[in-house]
Design an enzyme around this catalytic site. Structure first.
Site, PDB file in Angstrom:
ATOM      1  N   GLU A  59       4.630 -18.012  54.709  1.00 39.92           N
ATOM      2  CA  GLU A  59       4.806 -16.867  55.600  1.00 39.92           C
ATOM      3  C   GLU A  59       3.927 -15.706  55.136  1.00 39.92           C
ATOM      4  OE1 GLU A  59       9.045 -16.578  55.238  1.00 39.92           O
ATOM      5  OE2 GLU A  59       9.241 -18.616  55.967  1.00 39.92           O
ATOM      6  N   GLU A 101      11.467 -22.355  56.241  1.00 43.58           N
ATOM      7  CA  GLU A 101      11.264 -22.806  54.860  1.00 43.58           C
ATOM      8  C   GLU A 101      11.451 -24.304  54.682  1.00 43.58           C
ATOM      9  OE1 GLU A 101      12.760 -20.031  55.671  1.00 43.58           O
ATOM     10  OE2 GLU A 101      11.593 -18.498  54.627  1.00 43.58           O
ATOM     11  N   GLN A 153       8.686 -16.783  49.910  1.00 42.02           N
ATOM     12  CA  GLN A 153       8.593 -15.365  49.551  1.00 42.02           C
ATOM     13  C   GLN A 153       9.496 -14.943  48.395  1.00 42.02           C
ATOM     14  OE1 GLN A 153       8.614 -12.884  53.071  1.00 42.02           O
ATOM     15  NE2 GLN A 153       6.531 -13.513  53.580  1.00 42.02           N
ATOM     16  N   PHE A 154      10.655 -15.508  48.290  1.00 39.95           N
ATOM     17  CA  PHE A 154      11.471 -15.223  47.106  1.00 39.95           C
ATOM     18  C   PHE A 154      12.458 -16.352  46.859  1.00 39.95           C
ATOM     19  CE2 PHE A 154      12.230 -12.482  50.692  1.00 39.95           C
ATOM     20  CZ  PHE A 154      13.525 -12.783  51.061  1.00 39.95           C
ATOM     21  N   ASP A 175      15.541 -16.743  46.553  1.00 36.14           N
ATOM     22  CA  ASP A 175      16.763 -16.904  47.356  1.00 36.14           C
ATOM     23  C   ASP A 175      16.518 -17.826  48.548  1.00 36.14           C
ATOM     24  OD1 ASP A 175      18.448 -14.111  46.511  1.00 36.14           O
ATOM     25  OD2 ASP A 175      16.285 -14.144  46.268  1.00 36.14           O
ATOM     26  N   HIS A 227      18.085 -11.253  48.188  1.00 41.35           N
ATOM     27  CA  HIS A 227      16.691 -10.984  47.841  1.00 41.35           C
ATOM     28  C   HIS A 227      16.427 -10.884  46.345  1.00 41.35           C
ATOM     29  CE1 HIS A 227      15.861 -10.228  52.063  1.00 41.35           C
ATOM     30  NE2 HIS A 227      14.608  -9.959  51.778  1.00 41.35           N
TER      31      HIS A 227
HETATM   32  C1  TPP Z   1      14.699 -17.182  55.451  1.00 40.09           C
HETATM   33  C2  TPP Z   1      13.791 -16.028  55.187  1.00 40.09           C
HETATM   34  N1  TPP Z   1      12.465 -16.235  55.171  1.00 40.09           N
HETATM   35  C3  TPP Z   1      11.627 -15.203  54.936  1.00 40.09           C
HETATM   36  C4  TPP Z   1      12.100 -13.957  54.701  1.00 40.09           C
HETATM   37  C5  TPP Z   1      11.154 -12.782  54.475  1.00 40.09           C
HETATM   38  N2  TPP Z   1      11.169 -11.983  55.701  1.00 40.09           N
HETATM   39  C6  TPP Z   1      12.024 -10.958  55.849  1.00 40.09           C
HETATM   40  S1  TPP Z   1      12.023 -10.331  57.369  1.00 40.09           S
HETATM   41  C7  TPP Z   1      10.841 -11.395  57.885  1.00 40.09           C
HETATM   42  C8  TPP Z   1      10.369 -11.345  59.283  1.00 40.09           C
HETATM   43  C9  TPP Z   1      11.498 -11.524  60.226  1.00 40.09           C
HETATM   44  O1  TPP Z   1      11.037 -11.462  61.527  1.00 40.09           O
HETATM   45  P1  TPP Z   1      12.016 -11.402  62.754  1.00 40.09           P
HETATM   46  O2  TPP Z   1      13.059 -12.451  62.625  1.00 40.09           O
HETATM   47  O3  TPP Z   1      11.185 -11.439  63.963  1.00 40.09           O
HETATM   48  O4  TPP Z   1      12.742 -10.012  62.617  1.00 40.09           O
HETATM   49  P2  TPP Z   1      12.078  -8.556  62.578  1.00 40.09           P
HETATM   50  O5  TPP Z   1      11.808  -8.273  61.145  1.00 40.09           O
HETATM   51  O6  TPP Z   1      10.857  -8.584  63.409  1.00 40.09           O
HETATM   52  O7  TPP Z   1      13.112  -7.652  63.115  1.00 40.09           O
HETATM   53  C10 TPP Z   1      10.465 -12.243  56.848  1.00 40.09           C
HETATM   54  C11 TPP Z   1       9.441 -13.303  56.930  1.00 40.09           C
HETATM   55  C12 TPP Z   1      13.500 -13.783  54.681  1.00 40.09           C
HETATM   56  N3  TPP Z   1      14.067 -12.595  54.437  1.00 40.09           N
HETATM   57  N4  TPP Z   1      14.315 -14.829  54.951  1.00 40.09           N
END
Ligand code: TPP
Lengths: 326, 326
Positions: A26, A57, A79-80, A82, A126
């Site tokens: 990602e 993931e 990314q992390f 968790d 996180h």
């Molecule tokens: C399972 C997971 N994968 C990756 C992340 C890192 N991450 C946090 S927010 C995000 C984007 C999320 O996009 P969306 O669902 O469209 O929500 P938005 O942030 O646009 O409101 C990512 C990749 C995470 N927190 N959880």
């Protein structure tokens, strides 16, 4: 060079050398990764080898397994830490097992990088230190660099390894600077290193905790206790030889880990040491590790959960009273 | 059409949701808050439109960009802000932070930082509603990025199969962190996924609070009468970066951001009410000033509130009594 740059250096070197290597994850493309490790890669290697993925993931890791089996050498960024449990089935029941279960006919040369560390503001989703959970799955190799040089050397070895390697990068260490050898520099997976020599007690630890062990060793030096530090660098396979050699010399061991104390690497190390050196030991193997709670959000709660230098010093002093060090 | 008072309440709620995000940003800049912000500015019509159309007994599940949903569902501002700031008096006693809360007292199942993680949870709450024969409906908020998580698909299939009273509110702000929808998703509209799992899906203007309200009302009626789930894709845009300190301009053009600011959901309803002669500029200003003043006062109190003590609460990991909806 900072650890982040060392990782970037290793990955870039290997992608230039071996066109089977590609990265996937990602935000790794256009943005260059959440921690900047793949910055500029898309320009240098093109979109076919630098893949931005959907937030999936389990499938990201699963696809990497398949691509690895079929001739590529994927380096995945999660990314992390968790988020590793989201891909647990693919890691633990697929990637880890192919080589054994197919009688060595199918192997999985892939790397899964991820960031970890418990820190205030990260909170329960996180900032896990869940590395200890993965030692339970035979077939996975697990690396955790402490210095920028080791970050480069271990990552190069991980990519070239014919097995799946889970690569833990500490949030607290990304910015730490250190010398990094140029060019093709590797550090073998499965080899620990003695970071500091001493004669009275061995602290066995890994990742960001190596720095805390060092702080504790300084404080203990002032109290006349001479500490040796073993930095694991790899949690699997575990370098039993280096660990046992050190403890056989010092005859006392403290195991220090950033992950929750129950059932993790600290338990494994304590068992390993007492099984092999019971009669040589001058005191019990002491564990200092994170409290067995989910990683909290608020700073005082995080501080209470994660071992600090004072806690290590106190634990050593308690051991010293029982066993009369020095 | 909705009556004027209801629409004015929604206008005020949208201002409040926005003001809260601005307050968080200010606290973040001053380092008075721990962890990151995820600004909801630009998307207010979705939280407010959906929650205004729900009954008090209905439930919601939220995600990382979640403060707006909570406020619209009736969270206490002081308790919410305390949690964002890691205070003892916060919803999660400072353990969870902004991304990890839950309170069945106002029908809030919870949110987490694991993208897509609460979608099956929301679906399970709807399963409970069906099994118990209650009339509750569950709104599951998630982003466009989350829509690509495997577990979201697995849950939607079960919801379609068992005709569960759940509304999948996909807030399509067109980017998941830095990855645009075109780069992550094989279809042009997420709403087609309703059809994939045997239920209705539609794409609506997520910046039109009345449209969101109407669509939710219909979806809720369907859920309540055994008609099953609805997939509501609400088209919108996040004005700010993904998280605090991320400008959001490395992967989006200034023109694009500006064009969406023109479609501001608050401005839109305000101008409509003024045109109809149901609101004056002065009345709007007064409403807005009151909201901002109220928040300033709440923030002052929250900032003065104590942090939790530095201690490990092992007892806190297990529940000792039932606190949900028994
Ligand atoms: C399972 C997971 N994968 C990756 C992340 C890192 N991450 C946090 S927010 C995000 C984007 C999320 O996009 P969306 O669902 O469209 O929500 P938005 O942030 O646009 O409101 C990512 C990749 C995470 N927190 N959880």
């Amino acid at each position: 060079m900072r650890m982040q740059e060392a990782l970037r250096d290793a990955l870039h070197t290997e992608m230039a050398r071996d066109d089977r290597v590609f990265v996937m994850g990602e935000d790794v493309g256009l943005f260059g990764g959440a921690y900047g490790v793949t910055k500029g890669f898309i320009q240098d290697f093109g979109e076919k080898r630098v893949l931005d993925t959907p937030i999936s993931e389990s499938a990201i890791v699963g696809l990497a397994v398949g691509a690895a089996i079929n001739g590529m050498r994927p380096v995945v960024e999660i990314q992390f830490s968790d988020l590793l449990p989201l891909a647990m089935d693919q890691l633990a029941s697929h990637a880890a097992r192919y080589n054994y279960m197919t009688g060595g006919r199918v192997n999985v040369p892939m790397v899964v990088r991820n960031k970890f560390a418990t820190r205030s503001g990260g909170g329960p989703s996180h900032s896990s230190c869940n590395h200890g959970a993965f030692i339970h799955f035979p077939g996975l190799k697990i690396a955790m660099p402490t210095t920028p040089a080791d970050a480069k050397g271990l990552l190069l070895s991980a990519i070239r390894d014919p097995n799946p390697v889970l690569f833990f990068e500490s949030h607290h260490l990304y910015g730490v600077k250190g010398p990094v050898p140029e060019g093709d520099y590797t550090v073998p997976i499965g080899k620990a290193v003695v970071r500091r020599e001493g004669k009275d007690l061995t602290i066995v630890t890994c990742g960001g905790m190596v720095l805390k062990a060092d702080g504790a060793a300084d404080a203990l030096k002032a109290k006349g206790i001479d500490v040796e530090i073993v930095d694991l660098r790899s949690l699997a396979p575990l370098d039993k030889e280096t660990i046992l050699k050190s403890v056989a010399k010092t005859k006392r061991a403290l195991v220090l880990d950033e992950g929750p104390v129950t059932g993790g690497i600290s338990a494994e190390l304590a068992a390993l040491i007492q099984e092999n050196l019971f009669s040589d030991l001058k005191g019990p193997v002491v564990r200092v590790a994170a409290a067995p709670i989910p990683p909290p959000h608020s700073p005082p709660l995080v501080d209470a959960m994660i071992p600090d230098v004072d806690q290590v010093v106190d634990a050593v002093m308690r051991l010293a009273e029982g066993g009369k060090i020095a | 059409m909705l009556d004027v008072n209801k629409r004015k309440t929604m206008l005020r709620q949208m201002i409040l949701v926005r003001a809260f995000e601005e307050k968080l940003e200010e606290l973040y800049q001053r380092k008075a808050m721990f962890g990151s912000t995820h600004s909801y500015r630009g998307q207010e019509a979705i939280a407010v439109g959906v929650c205004s159309a729900l009954q008090k007994t209905d439930l919601i599940a939220s995600y990382h960009r979640g403060t707006g949903h909570l406020i619209a569902k009736g969270a206490d501002l002081y308790t919410l802000l305390c949690e964002c700031m890691g205070r003892e008096e916060g919803y999660s006693k400072g353990r969870g932070g902004k991304m990890h809360m839950g309170d069945m007292g106002f029908g809030f199942i919870g949110n987490t930082g694991t993208v897509g993680g609460t979608v099956p949870t929301a679906t399970g709450a709807a399963l409970s509603a069906r099994v118990r024969g209650s009339k509750e409906v569950v709104a599951s908020f998630f982003g466009d990025g989350a829509a690509n998580q495997g577990v979201v698909h697995e849950a939607m299939n079960m919801a379609g199969l068992w005709k569960l009273p759940v509304i999948y509110v996909c807030e399509n702000n067109q980017y998941a962190m830095t990855v645009s929808m075109e780069k992550s998703t094989a279809v042009k509209e997420y709403s087609v996924r309703g059809a994939a799992y045997g239920f209705e899906g539609k794409t609506i203007d997520g910046n039109d609070v009345e449209a969101v309200y109407d669509a939710t009302e219909q979806a809720a009626a369907r859920g309540r009468t055994g008609g099953g789930p609805t997939f509501l894709e609400c088209m919108t845009y996040r004005w700010d970066g993904h998280f605090g300190g991320e400008p959001g301009t490395a992967y989006r053009t200034k023109e694009e951001i500006e064009s969406w600011k023109q479609k501001c959901p608050i401005k839109r309803l305000k101008e409509k009410l003024i045109q109809e002669g149901n609101l004056s500029e002065a009345e709007f200003q007064k409403m807005s000033d009151q909201v901002y003043a109220e928040l300033d006062a709440v923030a002052k109190r929250a900032e003065a509130a104590p942090l939790p003590a530095k201690k490990v609460e092992l007892d806190a990991i297990y529940a000792t009594s039932e606190v949900g909806r028994g």
